[in-house]
Enzyme design. Sequence first.
Site, PDB file in Angstrom:
ATOM      1  N   TYR A  75      32.606  40.806  53.257  1.00  0.00           N
ATOM      2  CA  TYR A  75      32.954  39.412  52.960  1.00  0.00           C
ATOM      3  C   TYR A  75      33.348  38.647  54.219  1.00  0.00           C
ATOM      4  O   TYR A  75      32.830  37.556  54.492  1.00  0.00           O
ATOM      5  CB  TYR A  75      34.094  39.374  51.942  1.00  0.00           C
ATOM      6  CG  TYR A  75      34.561  37.975  51.629  1.00  0.00           C
ATOM      7  CD1 TYR A  75      33.875  37.188  50.714  1.00  0.00           C
ATOM      8  CD2 TYR A  75      35.681  37.434  52.253  1.00  0.00           C
ATOM      9  CE1 TYR A  75      34.299  35.897  50.428  1.00  0.00           C
ATOM     10  CE2 TYR A  75      36.110  36.150  51.975  1.00  0.00           C
ATOM     11  CZ  TYR A  75      35.419  35.385  51.060  1.00  0.00           C
ATOM     12  OH  TYR A  75      35.844  34.106  50.787  1.00  0.00           O
ATOM     13  N   ASP A 100      48.911  22.750  52.376  1.00  0.00           N
ATOM     14  CA  ASP A 100      47.818  22.548  51.436  1.00  0.00           C
ATOM     15  C   ASP A 100      46.556  22.116  52.168  1.00  0.00           C
ATOM     16  O   ASP A 100      46.538  21.093  52.851  1.00  0.00           O
ATOM     17  CB  ASP A 100      48.255  21.478  50.423  1.00  0.00           C
ATOM     18  CG  ASP A 100      47.162  21.082  49.458  1.00  0.00           C
ATOM     19  OD1 ASP A 100      46.201  21.862  49.305  1.00  0.00           O
ATOM     20  OD2 ASP A 100      47.276  20.001  48.854  1.00  0.00           O
ATOM     21  N   GLY A 101      45.487  22.890  52.020  1.00  0.00           N
ATOM     22  CA  GLY A 101      44.243  22.595  52.715  1.00  0.00           C
ATOM     23  C   GLY A 101      43.613  21.286  52.310  1.00  0.00           C
ATOM     24  O   GLY A 101      42.965  20.615  53.122  1.00  0.00           O
ATOM     25  N   ASP A 141      37.747  29.872  52.784  1.00  0.00           N
ATOM     26  CA  ASP A 141      37.936  31.227  52.264  1.00  0.00           C
ATOM     27  C   ASP A 141      38.926  31.149  51.112  1.00  0.00           C
ATOM     28  O   ASP A 141      40.113  31.417  51.272  1.00  0.00           O
ATOM     29  CB  ASP A 141      38.446  32.136  53.380  1.00  0.00           C
ATOM     30  CG  ASP A 141      38.672  33.565  52.912  1.00  0.00           C
ATOM     31  OD1 ASP A 141      38.256  33.887  51.783  1.00  0.00           O
ATOM     32  OD2 ASP A 141      39.274  34.350  53.662  1.00  0.00           O
ATOM     33  N   SER A 142      38.447  30.762  49.951  1.00  0.00           N
ATOM     34  CA  SER A 142      39.325  30.514  48.815  1.00  0.00           C
ATOM     35  C   SER A 142      39.237  31.633  47.793  1.00  0.00           C
ATOM     36  O   SER A 142      38.273  32.396  47.757  1.00  0.00           O
ATOM     37  CB  SER A 142      38.952  29.190  48.140  1.00  0.00           C
ATOM     38  OG  SER A 142      37.689  29.305  47.510  1.00  0.00           O
ATOM     39  N   SER A 143      40.251  31.684  46.940  1.00  0.00           N
ATOM     40  CA  SER A 143      40.174  32.547  45.769  1.00  0.00           C
ATOM     41  C   SER A 143      39.406  31.801  44.681  1.00  0.00           C
ATOM     42  O   SER A 143      38.840  30.729  44.918  1.00  0.00           O
ATOM     43  CB  SER A 143      41.587  32.939  45.309  1.00  0.00           C
ATOM     44  OG  SER A 143      42.405  31.799  45.172  1.00  0.00           O
ATOM     45  N   ASP A 144      39.362  32.349  43.478  1.00  0.00           N
ATOM     46  CA  ASP A 144      38.577  31.744  42.403  1.00  0.00           C
ATOM     47  C   ASP A 144      39.170  30.402  41.971  1.00  0.00           C
ATOM     48  O   ASP A 144      40.351  30.126  42.207  1.00  0.00           O
ATOM     49  CB  ASP A 144      38.520  32.700  41.209  1.00  0.00           C
ATOM     50  CG  ASP A 144      37.757  33.977  41.527  1.00  0.00           C
ATOM     51  OD1 ASP A 144      36.679  33.867  42.128  1.00  0.00           O
ATOM     52  OD2 ASP A 144      38.242  35.070  41.195  1.00  0.00           O
TER      53      ASP A 144
END
EC number: 2.5.1.16
Length: 334
Positions: free
Chosen positions: A106, A182-183, A201-204
Amino acid sequence: MDAKETSATDLKRPREEDDNGGAATMETENGDQKKEPACFSTVIPGWFSEMSPMWPGEAHSLKVEKVLFQGKSDYQDVIVFQSATYGKVLVLDGVIQLTERDECAYQEMITHLPLCSIPNPKKVLVIGGGDGGVLREVARHASIEQIDMCEIDKMVVDVSKQFFPDVAIGYEDPRVNLVIGDGVAFLKNAAEGSYDAVIVDSSDPIGPAKELFEKPFFQSVARALRPGGVVCTQAESLWLHMDIIEDIVSNCREIFKGSVNYAWTSVPTYPSGVIGFMLCSTEGPDVDFKHPLNPIDESSSKSNGPLKFYNAEIHSAAFCLPSFAKKVIESKAN
């Protein structure tokens, strides 16, 4: 010299949940109602099982040797455990984010697919990626002069440094400027045309990462990129989430006036064993994502260890889609 770290309290927002508090309502034996998190996990003697409404009807399990850390930040539950077969495992809100054994697939692909597609990238923004793996990979590119990173959850950063030092080694690079915040807000405040590449690169898309999949966020990304700049974002599994992928593709084709492509790779411990990436470029110099033109000079990054997964052949192969996905994604081009 380590990365610089700043805390942007004005960029920090409380944990946001979906409808019903981001939870599924469960009935107890006495008839009372209780809430389970939208993504939840169970440990049945010796096993960690990952379940989510994003992949209903199935669970993904690893044998647990020892739980090393368990905590709750302002945004999510954080767990680290030693597995029997995949080394140490990082879990956020019940969902596996990385394992020592397969994290290379990943981290290397989400980073080098975009950065190897443009000449001499100098300034890169990473949104999310608190484990530090993307930083490790960005640092392999000798042309890079500045790496800005915005991660909302400091606990993830600290836990990764403690339990995954080979992943978090990227934080030691002096080119890294870490902002805890916070992006979404960070991008809104970024100067127009200031980055060669943005890696998300985020989570769901549940809880704190939900906004990173929505149209206003992609508009902010496009604004922050220079002409011919590129973005690569985590884009779910084509086996499980074609509806989400359709929405992402539609939004990106509307917003990004350069190239728009979907790629995928194998990550055994992710749901369905694969994960996708959305790669887009802004209007300007042509970007051919399918044919890398900027090879990695591995001699310049020996301290980060050798590449384990990425190479030029797998770069091009990542854009070859199965027929069912190709049909849906290409239909969004019209």
